[in-house]
Design a protein around this motif. Sequence first.
Motif, short mmCIF file in Angstrom:
data_model
loop_
_atom_site.label_atom_id
_atom_site.label_comp_id
_atom_site.label_asym_id
_atom_site.label_seq_id
_atom_site.Cartn_x
_atom_site.Cartn_y
_atom_site.Cartn_z
N ASP A 1 0.88 -1.04 -0.18
CA ASP A 1 0.06 0.04 -0.18
C ASP A 1 0.85 1.12 0.13
OD1 ASP A 1 -2.06 -1.86 0.25
OD2 ASP A 1 -2.30 -1.46 2.63
N LYS B 1 -7.03 -8.54 4.22
CA LYS B 1 -7.68 -8.23 5.19
C LYS B 1 -7.29 -9.29 6.34
CE LYS B 1 -10.54 -5.80 8.04
NZ LYS B 1 -10.50 -4.64 8.42
N THR C 1 -3.86 -8.41 7.55
CA THR C 1 -3.98 -7.28 8.29
C THR C 1 -4.41 -7.46 9.67
OG1 THR C 1 -4.41 -5.84 6.39
CG2 THR C 1 -5.01 -5.00 8.61
N HIS D 1 -11.54 9.68 -2.95
CA HIS D 1 -11.69 8.15 -3.22
C HIS D 1 -11.68 7.77 -4.62
CE1 HIS D 1 -10.80 7.30 0.84
NE2 HIS D 1 -12.19 7.56 1.31
N ASP E 1 -3.73 4.42 1.40
CA ASP E 1 -4.34 4.66 2.66
C ASP E 1 -4.03 6.14 3.23
OD1 ASP E 1 -5.53 2.34 3.01
OD2 ASP E 1 -3.82 1.31 3.92
N TYR E 2 -5.02 7.09 3.31
CA TYR E 2 -5.08 8.15 3.84
C TYR E 2 -4.96 8.31 5.18
CZ TYR E 2 -5.31 9.73 -1.28
OH TYR E 2 -5.12 9.68 -2.66
N ASP E 3 -4.19 9.09 6.11
CA ASP E 3 -4.32 9.23 7.48
C ASP E 3 -4.70 10.68 7.50
OD1 ASP E 3 -4.18 9.37 10.11
OD2 ASP E 3 -2.02 9.37 9.95
N ASP F 1 1.02 4.58 2.07
CA ASP F 1 0.77 5.25 3.27
C ASP F 1 0.90 6.85 3.26
OD1 ASP F 1 -0.67 2.57 4.23
OD2 ASP F 1 1.57 2.13 4.39
N LYS G 1 -3.04 0.05 -3.08
CA LYS G 1 -3.83 0.93 -2.69
C LYS G 1 -3.31 2.30 -2.09
CE LYS G 1 -5.78 -1.72 1.54
NZ LYS G 1 -5.31 -0.33 2.59
#
Length: 271
Positions: A82, A194, A197, A102, A119-121, A84, A117
């Motif tokens: 990913d 998943k 994860t 998105h 991932d937005y924090d 990040d 993908k």
Amino acid sequence: MRKTTFENSGEERKKLTLPSRKGVDSNGFIINPTGKNNIQPSFKPVLYAVVSLLQELFTEKVHSIYVYGSVGRGEAKEGLSDLDLTVILHSPLTDAETHMLHGATERLLQGFNTISKVDYDLNLYQDVLAKENVYEHGFWLRHMCTCLYGEDLATNFKRMKPNEKVSLALNKNFLQVVSHYRQALLEETLSASKKRTILKRMIRGVYLKINVQDESWSTDITENLSIIQHYFPDERLFSDVEHMLHSEEELSQETLLIVVESFLNWYDKQR
């Protein structure tokens, strides 16, 4: 502090002197494993395309953008890892803006095959600089991220050593998260990503319970597990977790559920 050395008979287990002091310098301060020079060339095009996308979509709202995780550490695997990103905002995104982000990200990624993908924090500027969040947001920016765009807020925070306040801040609601995973395993068919994860989150959660004692800050999940196994050398559960983590076969949902339930029982006894 007393040093102890364990050695497992398994080929993959190496000698480890405890405390391991992994990820810290000679003075005990945590080393930031990310850096612009660490980013692998094959990941730079998609990374900077996403940064440009954020700038274009939210010019007035975006304060700064940071990379963390495997891409920031230079350990990413093409097609699997990913991307990040931590994004500091002046004001929250609306539901419409979140939906737009998105959608735009999905369309952008169609032109790249290097990452799975993004991932937005997302965090607010005022929250990051709030004194009560120094061990969460402050630590995160100073020790886990590299600034790619905007004013680097990491310079507002001092270097830290492993301490309980940091571990607690990053490990909050851990039991609730794992319990949620258990429920998901009972009710849904989860993807392979998943399921992995879930496995990694359990490992990371236990590591954050012992890293202060270990005087370390390891960001590698395999290393996290190795350290855990040296502190709990007789716990069969972590041998099962190790096997699942390194298995090339698809992780069975039923088997993972058994491990998660065993983990919850074990963790409860440690408190």
